[in-house]
Every structure is written in C-alpha cells, then in structure tokens.
Scaffold this motif. Sequence first.
Motif, short mmCIF file in Angstrom:
data_model
loop_
_atom_site.label_atom_id
_atom_site.label_comp_id
_atom_site.label_asym_id
_atom_site.label_seq_id
_atom_site.Cartn_x
_atom_site.Cartn_y
_atom_site.Cartn_z
N LYS A 1 -2.84 -5.75 -12.85
CA LYS A 1 -3.59 -4.46 -12.89
C LYS A 1 -3.10 -3.70 -11.71
O LYS A 1 -2.48 -4.26 -10.84
CB LYS A 1 -5.12 -4.54 -12.81
N SER A 2 -3.32 -2.31 -11.73
CA SER A 2 -3.03 -1.53 -10.41
C SER A 2 -4.04 -0.86 -9.98
O SER A 2 -5.27 -0.92 -10.67
CB SER A 2 -1.92 -0.47 -10.89
N LEU B 1 0.93 -1.31 0.09
CA LEU B 1 0.14 -0.08 -0.01
C LEU B 1 0.98 1.36 0.17
O LEU B 1 0.78 2.02 -0.60
CB LEU B 1 -0.97 0.01 1.06
N GLY B 2 1.66 1.48 1.08
CA GLY B 2 2.44 2.63 1.16
C GLY B 2 3.63 2.99 0.07
O GLY B 2 3.67 3.80 -0.47
N GLN B 3 4.22 1.65 -0.15
CA GLN B 3 5.38 1.98 -1.08
C GLN B 3 5.18 1.68 -2.62
O GLN B 3 6.01 2.40 -3.37
CB GLN B 3 6.61 0.78 -0.62
N SER B 4 4.13 0.92 -3.01
CA SER B 4 3.85 0.62 -4.11
C SER B 4 2.62 1.14 -4.87
O SER B 4 2.18 0.82 -5.85
CB SER B 4 4.11 -1.07 -4.57
N GLY B 5 1.88 1.56 -3.96
CA GLY B 5 0.49 1.83 -4.19
C GLY B 5 -0.50 1.22 -4.34
O GLY B 5 -1.23 1.29 -5.29
N MET B 6 -0.34 -0.27 -3.77
CA MET B 6 -1.19 -1.39 -4.29
C MET B 6 -2.29 -1.39 -3.17
O MET B 6 -1.54 -2.05 -2.13
CB MET B 6 -0.58 -2.36 -4.67
N LEU B 7 -3.30 -1.15 -3.01
CA LEU B 7 -4.54 -1.29 -2.19
C LEU B 7 -5.04 -2.93 -2.20
O LEU B 7 -5.81 -3.15 -3.06
CB LEU B 7 -5.62 -0.45 -2.36
N SER B 8 -4.53 -3.58 -1.30
CA SER B 8 -4.91 -5.02 -1.32
C SER B 8 -6.28 -5.38 -0.40
O SER B 8 -5.92 -4.93 0.72
CB SER B 8 -3.83 -5.95 -1.00
N PHE B 9 -7.22 -6.09 -0.71
CA PHE B 9 -8.11 -6.47 0.33
C PHE B 9 -7.93 -8.10 0.66
O PHE B 9 -8.88 -8.38 1.23
CB PHE B 9 -9.42 -6.25 -0.24
N GLY B 10 -6.82 -8.56 0.12
CA GLY B 10 -6.83 -9.92 0.52
C GLY B 10 -5.27 -10.44 1.01
O GLY B 10 -4.89 -11.40 0.58
N HIS B 11 -4.82 -9.65 1.73
CA HIS B 11 -3.36 -9.67 2.17
C HIS B 11 -3.17 -11.08 3.43
O HIS B 11 -2.28 -11.35 3.19
CB HIS B 11 -2.63 -8.57 2.72
N ALA B 12 -4.34 -11.44 3.75
CA ALA B 12 -4.31 -12.50 4.70
C ALA B 12 -4.28 -13.90 3.98
O ALA B 12 -3.74 -14.76 4.61
CB ALA B 12 -5.70 -12.57 5.53
N ALA C 1 9.66 0.79 -6.89
CA ALA C 1 8.43 0.75 -6.12
C ALA C 1 7.77 2.11 -6.03
O ALA C 1 6.52 2.32 -6.64
CB ALA C 1 8.35 -0.21 -5.23
N ASN C 2 8.57 3.01 -5.48
CA ASN C 2 7.88 4.30 -5.33
C ASN C 2 7.42 4.94 -6.51
O ASN C 2 6.51 5.76 -6.50
CB ASN C 2 8.75 5.13 -4.32
N ALA C 3 8.61 4.79 -7.41
CA ALA C 3 8.22 5.54 -8.72
C ALA C 3 7.09 4.99 -9.25
O ALA C 3 6.32 5.61 -9.98
CB ALA C 3 9.49 5.34 -9.49
N VAL C 4 6.85 3.65 -9.31
CA VAL C 4 5.65 2.97 -10.06
C VAL C 4 4.45 3.43 -9.32
O VAL C 4 3.33 3.62 -9.89
CB VAL C 4 5.70 1.54 -9.93
N ARG C 5 4.45 3.89 -7.98
CA ARG C 5 3.22 4.10 -7.23
C ARG C 5 3.04 5.46 -8.06
O ARG C 5 2.01 5.80 -7.91
CB ARG C 5 3.73 4.11 -5.58
N ASP C 6 3.97 6.52 -7.92
CA ASP C 6 3.89 7.83 -8.06
C ASP C 6 3.71 8.07 -9.52
O ASP C 6 2.63 8.80 -9.71
CB ASP C 6 4.96 8.67 -7.52
#
Lengths: 315, 394, 424
Positions: free
Chosen positions: C120-121, C58-69, C201-206
């Motif tokens: 997808k992102s 989430l923070g470093q690559s901007g991927m919001l995951s609802f299934g990390h568990a 990863a930060n670059a890909v996020r931003d």
Amino acid sequence: MEFFLVQLFNGVSYGLLLFMLSSGLTLVFSLMGVLNFAHASFYMLGAYFAFQISTWTGFWAGLVVAPLLVGALGMLVERVGLRRVHAHGHVAELLFTFGLAYLIEEAVHLIWGRAALPYHVPAALDGPLFQIADSPYPMYRVFMMLISVSMLVAVWLTLTRTRIGLVIQAALTHPDTVQALGHNVPRIFMLVFGGGAALAGLAGVIGGAAFVTDPSMAIAVGPIVFVIVVVGGMGSLAGAFFASLLIGCLQTFSVSLDWTLAGLLTTLGFSMGPDTPLWSVWSIKLSQAAPVLPYLIMVLMLIFRPRGLMGTRDE
Amino acid sequence: MGLPAQAQTRLAFIDPLSGPFALTGELALRRLRDEVALRNALPTARNAWEVLALDNKGTVQESLIALRQAIDQDARVIIQGQSSAVAHALIEAIHRHNERDPARAVLLLNYAATDPALTEARCSFWHFRFDAHLGMRMEALTAHIARTPEVKRVYLIVQDYAFGHEFARAARALLALRRPDIQIVGEDRHALGQVRDFAPYIAKMRAAHADTVLTGNWGPDLNLLVKAARESSSALRFYTFYAGSPGAVSAMGEAAAGRVIDVTDWHINATTRAEQQRAEKFQARYGTDYHFARLHTLVQMLHAATLQAQSTHALPIALALENRRFMGETGEVQMRRFDHQLLMPLYIAELAKREGTQIASESSALAWRTLQTIPAYVATQPTSCQLNRPSRLQ
Amino acid sequence: MNTTLRYRPLNLGRWLLWGTTALIFVLAPLFSDASFALTLLSQMGILIIFSLSYNMLLGQSGMLSFGHAVYSGLGAYIAVHALNFIGKGTLHFPVSLLPLIGGCAGLVFGSIFGYVTTKKSGTTFAMISLGIGEMVFACVLMFPGFFGGEGGITTNRVVGSAVLGVTYGPAIQVYYLIAAWAFICMIAMFALTQTPLGRMANAVRDNPERAEFIGYNTQRVRYIQLMLSAFFAGVAGSLSCINYEIVSAENVSAIRSGGVLIATFIGGVGLFFGPILGAILFTLFAIALSSFTKAWLLYLGLFFLLMVLYAPGGVAWLVAIQLPVLRARRLTDLLWPYSLAILAAAVCVIGLVGSVEMLYHAALESGGDRHIQWFGLNVDVRTPTPWLVTSALLLCGGLATRYAMQFVQRRWDTIQLALRQVAT
C-alpha cells in the motif's frame, strides 16, 4: 459452556468498545481521506474531560458534555489547522495530526499531571447485572455494549435518514457538485471531523472509567485502532464493525487457549523439546501471543486480501 | 590531586524527567532533593551537597550521554533507579570509564532497579543497590504465604519480558520449597503494556478455580488487572511488588480494597511518627505522597561513608560503604560486601479501607496496613556475585 | 538507456560542497574538548545517516513510515551479536566494517517487512508501518534469549588487534568511524537519488498512476526503495551499537521511529541536505534544550506543528528559497521586513516560553518553591502579574508576527514577480 459464554460476552463488549473508537476514525477517513493520528488522543481527552466534569457534577453529566467538548475541539482543530494543510495532501494532514497527538499528550501531562486519575465506574453501574451460571456479569460491561450499539444505530440513521447525512454522503463522492448546489462543503468537513472526534471522546468517557485514565492511554490504543481500520477495509464503517468484533473476540478467546506451535507439531509427529532450535518461538503459547495477534491478522490480511474485509478500493 | 572544590558536592541524578516515564523520576528527584537538604542541615555536614538533575528521557542512549555530562561536570556519585536496562548500561560504561580514568572514578547508587543480575552475574564493584531485588521480595512473599493457609490455588500472571519471566520462575521455585502443597493452576504471560482488557484473563483464573494471583505487573498492566477483577466481582487476592508505586492506588481505587497485597520495603503506616510528620509536610508541599523512602537510607549512608573515607574519591567512598550498617526508619540495614546489595527488612502490606489513625494513600480512602514484617535475614538470598574489585585492591 | 549518459563539465560547486562537508566532519571535534561534545557529535552523525535513510522513504518516495526504527534496531541487534562473536574469536571481521553486517541485516528485514508494507502507499502504508513497529517491539521483549530482555545486549567494541593503532577504545576514534561512515553513506544516498531508480521513486511519489501507465510497477519501486533505505538504517543502527556498546528494546521503539520522522521533517524532506540539517537540529533540541527545561517536548511538538502548517518544506526549504533572491541581489529588500518579523516572533516566543515555563512550574512543582529565577528576575508564579505580562507578550507578539508576515509576503511577491519578469 459457562466459561465460553463469559468470554464471548467479554470479547463482544471489548470489540464494541473498539468499534466505538474506530468508527470515528473510519468515518473521517471515508469522508475526508484524512487519517487522524490524533484520534486516540481525542479518546484520551474524552476520558480526562469526563473525569474533570465528574468531579464537579458526577458521571452522567460527563457522559454527555465531555464528548461534545471533544467534538468542539475537533472542529476547532479542523478549522484552524487541518484546513490549512489540506492543500499539501494527505501525508501532510497525517503529519499534522501526528504533531497534534504529541502536543495533546504534553498538554495532558501539564494540566492533569503525569499520574493516573481516580476516574472509576459510577456506583449506579457498579456490580453484577446477571449471572452466567456461577459467574456474575458486570453491569458496566452491558452498559458499554448498550452505548456503542445505540451509537452505531444513531450514526447509521444520521447518515442515511437525515438531510445532513445525505449531503455528507454526496460530499464524499462529488464535493464540487455539492458545493455548486449551495452547500458549504468545508463546513460539512468540519462537522464530520468534529463528529469523529466526539465519537472518540464518547469512547474515552466509557473506556476511561472501565480501564485506566492516564497519559499513556492514547498511545496504548492508537495502533490497535489503526489495525482495525486496515483489517476492516479503509473507510468502511461496516468493515470496521466486523473487524472490531473479530479482533475483540479473537484476543479474548486466544487468551483462554494455551496452545503452542510445539504442541501442534508434536501431534503431527515431530519430536520437540527444549533442545530444539528456536524453542523459544515454538513454545510461545497462543495466550501469550494474544496481544500481537491483531498485527499478525493485519499482515495476513494484507498478503491475501489487501483491500481488507469490506474495503472497496484496492489502492 | 587538585580536584575542583565541587567534586565532593555533586550528586548526579539520571532518570526520566520528561516524557511518558517522567512520573516516578520526578517524584524520586523531589524526594532526593528533600533528603539532601536534610543532610545539608546536619551538624556533621561540612559542605553543602548539590543535586544535578539529568533527564535521560527513559532511554539507554540518553543515559550514557547524561553520564558523560555528569562526569564533565565533576559529579562523582550517580544516582539512578527507574530502569534495569539503564542500570546495566550505566554499570558497563562506568566500569570502562573508571578503568581508563581512575582519578575521576564514579559510583552508581541504584535506588530502584530490581533486576537480580545487577548484584549477581553482572555485579560490579562500582554499583550499590539500596532496593530489595526481585529474589529478596519473592523470599519475603513466599515466607508470608507459608504462614497463610488460605492460599491454596495460585495463578501466575506476568508481563512477557525478562523481569516477568524471572518473577514466574522465582515464584515457582520458592513456592515449591516453602509450600509444596500449593497448586499452581495457571500461568499467563502477556506483552508489556499491550493489553487493555484483562477481563478474559480474570475469567480464565476463575475457570481455573484460583484463589490467589501472584503478579509482577506494574503500571497500567497492574491497575487494569485489579480493576478487571473488581469488575467481575471476583474474590481473587493479588500479591504484587508494585502496588505501592506512585499513582497505582488512585488508578486502582476502591477496586484494590482488601484485594491487593504488596511486598514493600516501606509504607507510611509502618514507620515512625517523626517520619510520618515529614511525609505530611512533604505532601502538603508537593501534593504527592512520600515515595522512595530508601533515598533517605541512601543519602544518610553516603554521608556517613564520605565522613569515614575523608575523601572525595569514589574508591574510598565505595570501600567505606561496604559492610556499612545503618539504623533506618524501618530497622537496621546493611550493605553486603560481596555483592553491594543492601539487606533490609521487608513488609507484607495490605491495602484496605483506612481505619483509626492510619494515613491514607494518595488522598484516597485506602491505607496500607502491615500483615507481616519480614526481618532482613529471611529475605536475604545467597549471591553468586564475583565482584570485580579494582586491581589496586587485590 | 544510454541517453542518460552525457558529458558534464567538472561540477566545481558540488566538489566544493562535499569537500567542505568532509572538512567539517574532520574538524568538528577540535572545537571543544569536553567528552560530552564528542558524544553529541557522534549522535548527530548516526542520526544523519538514519534520517537520510528515512528521507529515502518520506521525501523521495512519499512513504510516511511510523516504524523505521525497526530496521535500524534489528540491524543493531544483528551487529551486536556479530561484534560479540568477533570478541569471542568465532568470527573474523574488522570492526570498522561492522556496519556492513548491520546494513545487510536491515536489508533482509526490509525485504521481509517491506513486502507487506509496500503493498500500500500513502496513509495506509503509514498505518501498516506503525502496526509492524508495534509487533516487532512486543516480540523483542518476548524473546529475551536473542534480544537480551530488558537489559538489552551489551558488547565491547575494543576487540581483536589494533589496526594502525585504532582500537576504538577512545571515543574520538569512534567518532571518526561514524564520521567516515556518515560521509560514505551521504555520498551513496546522494548517488542513489541520481539513478533511474531514484528518479522513478520521485515519479511514484508524485503521480503513481502515471508511473504505472508508463509501465513501471509502483509497488516494486517502493519495495526496492524501502529495502535500500532499510540497509542504510541498519548501518546507522550498527554504528549506534559500536558507539554505545549496548542494544536494547528502545532501539526498535515507536519513540525512536517518531524521533527520526520529526528530525527529517523539521530539516526538510524536499531537499537532499534537509535531513542532515534536521538531524543536527533535532539532536540539539533533544539534548541541549532538555537540559534547560522540562517542557522541551512541548516546544518540539509546537515547532513541528508550526513547520507542518507554515513551512512544509522544512528548514532546508526556508534556506533554499532565499538563494535565488540572494543571487539576484534583492535580499537587502527583505532585510527590513525580515527583521521586523523576527523581532515580533521573538516577542511572541518570549511570551510563550514564559507562560509555558510558569505552567510547568505551577503544575509539576505545586506547593514547592513557587519562584522562578529568570535572568535575575524573581518571579512568583502565584501572583497574576507575571501571567498577565507573558500573556500580553504572547498575544501582542502573535498579532505583530501576523502583520509582519503579511508585510514579508507582500515584499516577497513583488520580488518574485520582478525575478520572473527578468527571467522572461
């Protein structure tokens, strides 16, 4: 043949209900880029509002008033919350709606209690409408189909034939130009978000009576609606329509089929039995896997056609 | 042992009290408080008991944390029931705790978790079950079907997880024994809580010409199934274990009338007038039905065992609970010594339009009525349990 | 690529920070002797690893995951089987290193599912992760042979011979195992943020388009980042397997995934130490608050929403933005507005908590005892007075907070302006 027809009707009616649910989500996504995690919560609120109204005035008033109330609530949410986080990007919007879904569920617990509500099909729509050979077909299912088809037509006409619809379409691609032409784009977004919520609310009124109205109903349909939107192609209304029908029919028909991988492999000449390694995987019946099939389709779709059925963007 | 005075007075209740599973947890807690108040008013009660409510949020990990809290706060009796997974985890943890710290040993009194393994392969000396487990209920159900000739073609539908699989297995085995003439025309497993529309399943049952459905479904999965059957005007009859659980009757509504038959240890129209009056008072106070009658048995038996043991330690209380008999509202029950399973009479009850003096369920127009009473010995199953008695007893 | 290597003087601040962190881990259990406190600390340690691994997405690559568990849960399942094999003697492996097995399992599942999800992102990724999570959860229940069905798989962590007297029987030993792993993982994940991959990863996020233009395959960056994150999630999962000695379906559930999302976000996704803070806060919220009130979920939801709306950088960000002001010795200027705002917010919170508690009482205990005891006050929820009082507090507090925040904002802007002028 009779069985096939009954299942076809079941599949189509369930698919149409799914479409009613996913259309609002797709609409909001395609116009605003907002993925509304709380969409299923609006579906739940629709059912709860309709139940509350039906205890006072009956089912029909609920059918009209509840979606309007949910729509108004949706507009409020957009105005007070979503607009503020809009600046932080789509992920922030998604997080906001995620928190909202959390909150709505707790509020429902608080106001209506934790148990399922006695919200049922009204007497006028109860009972069979016609016979398919020996099987009576329920009137309420037909009513469900009618409502969602007329809703589809209404949405389509609004978007393509009315002034506001054209402005909405223009705002989708060129918000700045539309703003410059003197239209209030934020208000358009608010209307669209409210409209999407109202569509979910309408699905809730219909679905709540057919199925069960309880606080878990939002969580139960949420993921499947997202799957439909992905499979149909992000933001494509027509894609959502075909994906809903596809998933509705697929789930319905796979229930009737007791095929297994083991059976398939046996006909191909392999010898399979309970001693085969991973037997519990080979012996899964298609009917057993029916509820997870939509997710499998989503995965396959992403591998072979990442843009979805009718999506335009590859991202 | 210089134990604090409240050691004997705390019952820790560990079940979901918030989140999606809180409904049953809350009802049970209310009932437990009610029963403890009743017990505290008894002339034989020398000190007041207190209920320590701990929310496990429906998860195993939080339950283990709650157990720690309970032990820290000097509770010696844990009462739990809403999940077999939690029961298994608590038993393991309690077993380890009691070995390491025998002076502060605790007991687990289970009022609702019905996985047979809890009193079979994974039974424990520290665990007592006050509910009829799946096998017992299936014995009762098949004993009833043996006397019901209308049942000819049976369809099984279960949720696709351990309980459902066990339900289907037990149903096949016992039906083959008691009614070999019955044809099992189909079996469906569906993912737990994933199905919204059960119409295709009903169509499939109709196509198989089934007349009766046996289902282990509970919660929305059961309510949706029954509603779908009504919607397609089918005459199927549903034999269930969970149609009496909180909220089910109002969720199913009219759809259930004459269509749903439940195997239960208690229902309001099978009990004494005195208890019915208590139930009415309870309902007037909380606005919900009286559920979990076995909590009455549980509290009363625990009270009697504490009196006999003359101690606040878990071990003597456990020994006093073994083989204990109790005259409950529905007949005599007994805690079997070999596996700590309560043997009890069961009822086959049908949900129908309320008649005469019957008491309705969940403010609907429907009421439960007994079709058959199954005496304790019929529903009793042999056990393979080898209790791990504490080494001091051997 | 040698240009990235350069000589740096010994970074005293960093050594101090990590040293203090290690010291806190060592000393934390000494403050309370209740076994419950130790359980709490162990849980925090596990959640720290889990939310840090989540923040790699989430923070470093901007991927919001609802299934990390999914990754921590499946890692835990593999770990529990491995532990049982160790117990049976068919596998020889030290229990202390079990998290490696779980981590590798997480990595493997991450490489399988990640291949699909990272196609997808953004919001699409979020939806797909939710779908995958649902699918895995349903499958876990469907195969009781491997996953142990409803009861899950139990195990015994006290296996093999004791190494230096460590058997992992007592909870304190398990705590130190968790603490050690948490510390190692923290360092490892921090180091990862400093690597070219972490920066990419930060670059890909931003700005994914730009990253692509430079010649990086954004999908591959996301994929690698997800696999590594799944590894650490697997480590967290196996630690929970050792700690609780049971793994059941809830380990892969959506509730668990939602929990780690909330924990991470509340802590703060923008800063490395945010999730650590979030893990601590979330554990306290879930365990401490839930023993006081049934409404804890509502409070948690409200708190989360407020953070999304007003402090999208989380608690860590709120702390971090004070630092420059503190360094410029201007924090005293803010003391007065801050106290005003806190006071006003406190009034608002009291009103809110009062109303919510009465609502819960009225809704869930209807017909029962209609009185609530509050700090010696006997409140009858069926009389209008307490409702009027709490609503008035809520309303006045809310308005006052609004004005106080405007005051804070004005003062804040002045200071920032001054700081900027000093800088130029």
